[in-house]
Write a protein that holds these residues in place. Structure first.
Motif, PDB file in Angstrom:
ATOM      1  N   ALA A 242       0.626   5.545   0.582  1.00 41.28           N
ATOM      2  CA  ALA A 242      -0.186   6.662   1.072  1.00 41.28           C
ATOM      3  C   ALA A 242      -0.083   7.893   0.189  1.00 41.28           C
ATOM      4  CB  ALA A 242       0.222   7.019   2.503  1.00 41.28           C
TER       5      ALA A 242
ATOM      6  N   GLN B 110      -2.057  13.289  -0.742  1.00 44.04           N
ATOM      7  CA  GLN B 110      -2.670  12.127  -0.107  1.00 44.04           C
ATOM      8  C   GLN B 110      -3.144  11.155  -1.182  1.00 44.04           C
ATOM      9  OE1 GLN B 110      -5.864  13.639   2.318  1.00 44.04           O
ATOM     10  NE2 GLN B 110      -4.607  15.301   3.107  1.00 44.04           N
TER      11      GLN B 110
ATOM     12  N   ARG C 295       0.844  -1.188   0.000  1.00 44.94           N
ATOM     13  CA  ARG C 295       0.000   0.000   0.000  1.00 44.94           C
ATOM     14  C   ARG C 295       0.886   1.247   0.000  1.00 44.94           C
ATOM     15  NH1 ARG C 295      -5.490  -0.943   2.182  1.00 44.94           N
ATOM     16  NH2 ARG C 295      -5.712  -3.158   2.738  1.00 44.94           N
TER      17      ARG C 295
ATOM     18  N   ALA D 129      -4.542   6.737  -1.903  1.00 45.27           N
ATOM     19  CA  ALA D 129      -4.878   5.383  -1.482  1.00 45.27           C
ATOM     20  C   ALA D 129      -4.585   4.494  -2.685  1.00 45.27           C
ATOM     21  CB  ALA D 129      -6.336   5.276  -1.049  1.00 45.27           C
TER      22      ALA D 129
END
Length: 430
Positions: free
Chosen positions: A74, A103, A72, A105
């Motif tokens: 960020a 930011q 993942r 995801a």
């Protein structure tokens, strides 16, 4: 479902091979026959594994369903840094960038079903900083949870409440504040948005909303990211943020809006008005000039194509495509240079962002950010417009309008209502 079961069995065989107890990254691709009724979105949404990401390119040539996170990220620069490793040369990272592009995801998927140029494949990826053998065990555990899949439920919803942020009176005050700031020379343009919360009597199936939007909102990018069983962000956007193939970059200015119409002659009449309306042409050229100015130090010559009208189901937009060649392929820099564009923030960009953060009565989060993928050789992101957030029994719809000198609050209210209707009409018969 024969194709998916055969492909998954083949991947299990790959995991049974002896893998080193050492760091590394590996993947295997299994060809996937496109000869049955397999719907990757429906299969994806049936799985008890997250995150889930679905993406369809706006011309329909490419479609992806990604499931489970090996890694993942960020923020996009983190993903870009990982992809520079030699072992990551053919990997794609998928996901979202927020309106504030710092930011994100984003994730490297465990499973990635991909259709491109009439062919499809299923990829399984292993990646670990410590042990590929241990990561293979994690992959086996995930595969053991997968379900055969099935049809998505029909949308049969009962509305309990509806609330706008801001409401109509608040919108008029917001537009007055913006036009006052523009008249005072603080801004040339600011794009203001409204969030509408629709609360229903039962939890929502975000995948079913995505599927319904995909059926009727043509010539759009379709994107869907489920963070867990109860929360997702999805949309059908007409706007490309950028597409990169090696050093070749394509972006666009999509700004200027008029309603569409089911009658061809009426729709063409409205399109002709849009093409020659001074306010909309001015709004579009502001975006073009801003994009060109931001890219000029990182590219060779910029080519701005003639304007065209993009006709969608509920609205029509003015678009100018911009083609260029990057001096070096750098997706992290592309993101920070292009997002948010003047089409979703305003001008000057930093001043407009501060105005939005101070005056809009909600936080944009993923709205007006971007959705897509990056890899070493290519990347593509759409602007996350015509979008919605699903949280349990609540659907939050977003829509924005570009405010310039002379903007009329009543017309802008109607514009955002028309834009939100692209998704609203899927769940409500108004």
């Amino acid at each position: 479902m024969l194709s998916i079961s055969v492909a998954l069995e083949s991947l299990q065989g790959f995991l049974s091979d002896e893998l080193p107890d050492a760091p590394g990254t590996r993947f295997v691709d299994i060809p996937f026959a496109l000869n049955d009724a397999f719907d990757p979105l429906a299969w994806l949404c049936c799985q008890p594994v997250w995150p889930q990401f679905y993406w369809q390119q706006r011309n329909g040539d490419e479609e992806v369903a990604a499931l489970g996170a090996v890694r993942r990220f960020a923020a996009l620069p983190q993903a870009d840094h990982f992809l520079q490793q030699p072992a990551a040369a053919d990997l794609r990272v998928w996901g979202l960038n927020a309106f504030a592009p710092e930011q994100g995801a984003l994730f490297l998927p465990r499973l990635e079903w991909r259709r491109s140029a009439g062919k499809a494949s299923l990829r399984l990826t292993l990646s670990s900083d410590t042990s590929l053998r241990q990561d293979a065990q994690r992959a086996r555990d995930m595969l053991s949870q997968l379900l055969p899949g099935g049809a998505l439920p029909e949308l049969s919803l009962s509305l309990k409440s509806e609330r706008h942020h801001p409401d109509r009176a608040g919108w008029f005050r917001l537009i007055a504040q913006a036009t006052d700031a523009i008249a005072a020379g603080e801004l040339d343009k600011v794009v203001l948005a409204r969030a509408t919360d629709l609360r229903f009597s039962q939890p929502l199936c975000a995948g079913a909303i995505m599927a319904a939007s995909r059926r009727v909102n043509l010539h759009c990018y379709h994107f869907y990211m489920a963070f867990d069983a109860d929360s997702a962000f999805l949309g059908s956007s007409p706007e490309r943020l950028w597409r990169r193939r090696g050093n070749l970059l394509r972006t666009e200015a999509l700004a200027g809006t008029v309603a569409s119409h089911p009658d061809e002659r009426q729709a063409q009449h409205l399109a002709n008005w849009l093409m020659y309306d001074d306010k909309n042409q001015r709004e579009n050229m502001l975006v073009v000039e801003d994009i060109c100015q931001r890219l000029q130090d990182d590219v060779q010559a910029l080519e701005v194509l003639p304007p065209q009208v993009v006709r969608l189901r509920k609205v029509q937009h003015l678009r100018r495509c911009i083609w260029t060649t990057l001096t070096s392929p750098d997706d992290a820099r592309c993101l920070l240079q292009l997002q948010p564009t003047a089409a979703v923030a305003g001008l000057p960009r930093d001043v407009a962002r501060r105005f939005i953060e101070h005056h809009e009565p909600f936080v944009r989060e993923w709205y007006a950010g971007s959705a897509g993928y990056l890899s070493r050789e290519r990347s593509e992101f759409c602007v996350a417009l015509r979008s919605a957030k699903v949280t349990g029994d609540t659907l939050r719809l977003y829509a924005g309008a570009g405010i310039v000198r002379g903007s009329d609050p009543e017309q802008e209210w109607q514009e955002i209502t028309n834009k939100a209707a692209g998704l609203r009409s899927l769940v409500l018969d108004d």
